[in-house]
Design an enzyme around this catalytic site. Structure first.
Site, mmCIF file in Angstrom:
data_model
loop_
_atom_site.group_PDB
_atom_site.id
_atom_site.type_symbol
_atom_site.label_atom_id
_atom_site.label_comp_id
_atom_site.label_asym_id
_atom_site.label_seq_id
_atom_site.Cartn_x
_atom_site.Cartn_y
_atom_site.Cartn_z
ATOM 1 N N GLU A 31 -4.079 8.030 -4.136
ATOM 2 C CA GLU A 31 -4.452 7.244 -2.952
ATOM 3 C C GLU A 31 -4.597 8.110 -1.702
ATOM 4 O O GLU A 31 -5.181 7.673 -0.716
ATOM 5 C CB GLU A 31 -3.413 6.149 -2.721
ATOM 6 C CG GLU A 31 -3.988 4.832 -2.268
ATOM 7 C CD GLU A 31 -4.773 4.137 -3.358
ATOM 8 O OE1 GLU A 31 -5.944 3.837 -3.123
ATOM 9 O OE2 GLU A 31 -4.228 3.911 -4.452
ATOM 10 N N ASN B 263 -6.298 3.958 -7.176
ATOM 11 C CA ASN B 263 -7.480 4.510 -6.532
ATOM 12 C C ASN B 263 -8.519 4.866 -7.599
ATOM 13 O O ASN B 263 -9.228 3.994 -8.060
ATOM 14 C CB ASN B 263 -7.171 5.690 -5.619
ATOM 15 C CG ASN B 263 -8.382 6.039 -4.760
ATOM 16 O OD1 ASN B 263 -9.212 5.172 -4.496
ATOM 17 N ND2 ASN B 263 -8.498 7.281 -4.337
ATOM 18 N N ARG C 16 0.840 -1.184 0.000
ATOM 19 C CA ARG C 16 0.000 0.000 0.000
ATOM 20 C C ARG C 16 0.886 1.250 0.000
ATOM 21 O O ARG C 16 1.953 1.262 0.630
ATOM 22 C CB ARG C 16 -0.840 -0.048 1.271
ATOM 23 C CG ARG C 16 -1.854 1.051 1.432
ATOM 24 C CD ARG C 16 -3.048 0.823 0.575
ATOM 25 N NE ARG C 16 -4.159 1.671 0.981
ATOM 26 C CZ ARG C 16 -5.153 2.017 0.156
ATOM 27 N NH1 ARG C 16 -5.178 1.586 -1.094
ATOM 28 N NH2 ARG C 16 -6.147 2.767 0.581
ATOM 29 N N GLY D 190 -13.718 -1.697 -6.617
ATOM 30 C CA GLY D 190 -15.019 -1.084 -6.355
ATOM 31 C C GLY D 190 -15.103 -0.263 -5.085
ATOM 32 O O GLY D 190 -16.195 -0.103 -4.534
ATOM 33 N N SER E 95 -10.134 -0.808 1.165
ATOM 34 C CA SER E 95 -11.164 -1.857 1.140
ATOM 35 C C SER E 95 -10.717 -3.076 0.347
ATOM 36 O O SER E 95 -11.438 -4.078 0.294
ATOM 37 C CB SER E 95 -12.454 -1.315 0.518
ATOM 38 O OG SER E 95 -12.966 -0.268 1.294
ATOM 39 N N THR F 182 -9.985 -0.083 -9.977
ATOM 40 C CA THR F 182 -8.937 -0.861 -9.323
ATOM 41 C C THR F 182 -8.963 -2.181 -10.064
ATOM 42 O O THR F 182 -9.885 -2.415 -10.848
ATOM 43 C CB THR F 182 -9.322 -1.019 -7.825
ATOM 44 O OG1 THR F 182 -9.234 0.247 -7.215
ATOM 45 C CG2 THR F 182 -8.483 -2.021 -7.073
ATOM 46 N N THR G 130 -4.046 -0.945 -7.217
ATOM 47 C CA THR G 130 -4.882 0.186 -7.613
ATOM 48 C C THR G 130 -4.104 1.483 -7.752
ATOM 49 O O THR G 130 -3.029 1.643 -7.163
ATOM 50 C CB THR G 130 -5.997 0.386 -6.547
ATOM 51 O OG1 THR G 130 -6.920 1.368 -6.999
ATOM 52 C CG2 THR G 130 -5.433 0.830 -5.203
ATOM 53 N N ASP H 196 -7.865 8.189 0.076
ATOM 54 C CA ASP H 196 -8.378 7.124 0.947
ATOM 55 C C ASP H 196 -8.179 7.455 2.429
ATOM 56 O O ASP H 196 -8.700 6.760 3.297
ATOM 57 C CB ASP H 196 -7.714 5.779 0.627
ATOM 58 C CG ASP H 196 -8.440 5.044 -0.504
ATOM 59 O OD1 ASP H 196 -9.509 5.511 -0.926
ATOM 60 O OD2 ASP H 196 -7.933 4.002 -0.953
HETATM 61 O O1 DON Z 1 -7.950 0.865 -1.465
HETATM 62 C C1 DON Z 1 -9.121 1.150 -1.662
HETATM 63 O O2 DON Z 1 -10.044 0.771 -0.978
HETATM 64 C C2 DON Z 1 -9.455 2.036 -2.843
HETATM 65 N N1 DON Z 1 -8.340 2.852 -3.196
HETATM 66 C C3 DON Z 1 -9.901 1.204 -3.982
HETATM 67 C C4 DON Z 1 -10.487 2.067 -5.054
HETATM 68 C C5 DON Z 1 -11.367 1.331 -5.928
HETATM 69 O O3 DON Z 1 -11.557 0.154 -5.803
HETATM 70 C C6 DON Z 1 -12.045 2.091 -6.957
HETATM 71 N N2 DON Z 1 -12.632 1.148 -7.869
HETATM 72 N N3 DON Z 1 -13.405 0.728 -8.430
#
Ligand code: DON
Length: 582
Positions: free
Chosen positions: A431, A413, A98, A485, A465, A393, A411, A434
């Site tokens: 990111e 993001n 991450r 997602g 997530s 993602t 991802t 988040d």
């Molecule tokens: O890490 C996460 O939860 C988010 N950055 C993921 C973003 C995401 O899945 C957007 N997609 N559809």
């Protein structure tokens, strides 16, 4: 390395039975290795490595680098992610790569002098970029459990970047859709918008700067990205264009090896074990907490209002806990043991009314410190509201001939991340969004509520997530899954698990089945378009607000046929995904 071309798997994909909406209704079956990704060229890259004797980790690293070339919306070297590995020997591990907040990041960095959140700063441009982790994570995974050289597993990606690949309809459409944001950044405009001339389907996308960067990484390893020419180019971009990342930030970046989160369940006469993602993923904790509660619920399917109601009520509570407790475990005391304890699930489940929707105004996070676990010194953190995440993602699943398995979600993001591209040819994440970007401000995209422990601070990882997950059935590898997602990752992944483990669906059916989501706030069930109106009305009659969305999640899964050991690849037909095996 032979050129990879789309369509090699096409016959296999085409010849499967399809349902009324044109979706394949049966998984792809092979007896050796299987890879399911969002992009056929990504799956092909991995299968090529398997065929050359690579193991699942070699193939996963090859897929990740290849998707960084062919799926620019989400595949990346400028972002971060998680990789869950279960080797055939039974050994499990989790690589957390991450992104982290740069050293100069501050809690209120996206709040203007007027006290208002700058709606754009955390999602567009160089200031929204957190220190990327992908190259460090992938190279560490390869070194730890791969069998091939970095240059060999990167060869397909380098080939695709250098020689180009045909732009699919989807990709041309994405460039169009993202055009107004991409054109704000000179490098993005040149590479992805063809200098304003816009690509058509069938055109070739060549990425020479990216190819050169990948070649340097193949030669010099992660040190290239975190201290070499690539690092200097990125830091130069940052200082010219308003970003925060310094050479020191890059030099300090460390991927983490974390213990896999595990839980056992009995279902349909079998002993199941869920291997899933620990914090800074919120998803593994959420999925185990939900599955603990759902052990008491006789699930019948998603045309059954009782089943949908109960899952929604469970998710309401799980997300209230996510909001209160989940954050970077290196800095916050996350009560993982309490939240995943069946005894705690019993307590929380007791508040569910089987017939009526609860109100999220009344349902609050529970107290996971008192039930069967020694009380920790964690406090109930103040709850803050963060900006949500836009799509996209990408998740991919790999199983090799020996039975080694990899579930990986990574991802940028948002789709195309910050939309800013490094002069070294790769898109940069956004990111930073988040994190909890401003206390108490309603959420722009996903309405995701998060704890004060997820506030921006140098070196911290923003809460995620992403939930790559692997299921064992009677001790044997059974299902490899995960999804993009944003917060709906958790629901899409959970539903895929329930469909396979509890409802006994065929793997492709488990992926195709309609999805729904409740995240506590906003207080409503998000439902895919495929649900019948009668089901929605029945939920409304129980007091649920509902909201339709087109599609939710993109689950690319591999299941194992318990009778034959065959690999069953199920890519999500909501996208152009492809399960390719041999
Ligand atoms: O890490 C996460 O939860 C988010 N950055 C993921 C973003 C995401 O899945 C957007 N997609 N559809």
């Amino acid at each position: 390395m032979p050129p990879l071309v789309r369509g090699q798997a096409a016959a296999e994909l085409r010849d499967r039975p399809h349902d009324a909406q044109g979706w394949p209704s049966q998984a792809v079956r092979t007896s050796h290795g299987m890879i399911a990704t969002d992009e056929e060229l990504g799956s092909e890259a991995g299968v090529e490595i398997l065929k050359r004797g690579g193991n699942a980790v070699d193939a996963a690293v090859a897929v990740a680098f290849a998707l960084a070339v062919v799926e620019p919306a989400a595949g990346n070297i400028g972002g971060g992610g998680f990789m869950l590995i279960r080797l055939a020997s039974g050994k499990t591990t989790f690589f957390d790569y991450r992104e982290v907040a740069p050293g100069n990041a501050t809690r209120d960095m996206y709040i203007g002098k007027d006290g208002k959140l700058d709606e754009e700063a955390s999602v567009i441009g160089y200031r929204s970029v957190a220190v990327p982790g992908t190259v460090a994570g992938l190279t560490l995974a390869l070194k730890s459990y791969g069998s091939m050289k970095l240059a060999d597993v990167m060869a397909p990606a380098i080939h695709l970047a250098q020689n180009g690949f045909p732009i699919s309809k989807r990709l041309a459409h994405e460039f169009e859709e993202e055009g107004s944001s991409l054109q704000r950044f000179a490098v993005s405009r040149r590479i992805f918008l063809n200098d304003g001339k816009m690509f058509q389907p069938g055109d070739t996308l060549r990425q020479p700067e990216l190819a050169a960067t990948l070649k340097r990484i193949a030669r010099n390893g992660a040190a290239e990205f975190y201290g070499g020419e690539t690092a200097h180019t990125l830091v130069d971009d940052m200082s010219r264009l308003g970003g925060l990342i310094t050479l020191d930030d890059l030099a300090k970046y460390q991927p983490k090896v974390r213990e896999v989160l595990r839980a056992k369940f009995d279902s349909n006469g079998h002993a199941w074990e869920v291997l899933t993602s620990p914090p800074p993923s919120s998803g593994g904790v959420a999925i185990i907490e939900a599955m603990n509660m759902l052990q008491r619920v006789p699930l019948k399917g998603w045309d059954d209002v009782d089943s949908v109601h109960m899952v929604a009520e469970v998710m309401r509570r799980v997300f209230a806990d996510r909001a209160a407790y989940l954050a970077d475990p290196d800095y916050a005391n996350v009560p993982v043991a309490g939240l995943t304890d069946p005894c705690y699930a019993n307590e929380v489940f007791a508040t569910v009314d089987p017939q009526h929707a609860s109100s999220s105004k009344i349902i609050k996070a529970g107290n996971p410190h008192t039930c069967g676990v020694a009380a920790s010194n964690a406090t109930f953190p103040e709850t803050l509201v963060s900006l949500g995440e836009g799509p996209h993602t990408t998740h991919f699943s790999v199983v090799d001939a020996a039975g080694n398995a990899v579930a990986s979600t990574y991802t940028l993001n948002d789709s195309y991340g910050s939309h800013a591209t490094s002069s070294a040819g790769f898109l940069l994440n956004d990111e930073m969004d988040d994190f909890t970007t401003q206390p108490g401000v309603p959420n722009a995209l996903f309405g995701l509520v998060q704890s004060a422990a997820n506030a921006i601070a140098p070196g911290h990882r923003p809460l995620s997530s992403m939930t790559p997950t692997i299921l064992l059935r009677d001790g044997k590898l059974s299902f490899v899954t995960g999804s993009p997602g944003g917060p709906t990752i958790i629901s899409a992944t959970l539903l895929s698990i329930l469909n396979w483990m509890r409802l006994g669906m065929e793997p492709q059916a488990a992926i195709n089945a309609p999805r729904f989501h409740h995240q506590w706030l906003p207080d409503r069930i998000l439902m895919e378009g495929a649900f019948p109106e009668s089901l929605e009305s029945a939920l409304n009659a129980r007091g649920h607000a509902t909201h339709r969305i087109g599609h939710m999640g993109l689950v690319n899964a591999v299941a194992i046929d318990p009778a034959t050991g065959d690999r069953l690849g199920a890519a999500d037909p909501r996208h152009d995904g492809a399960a390719v095996g041999y």
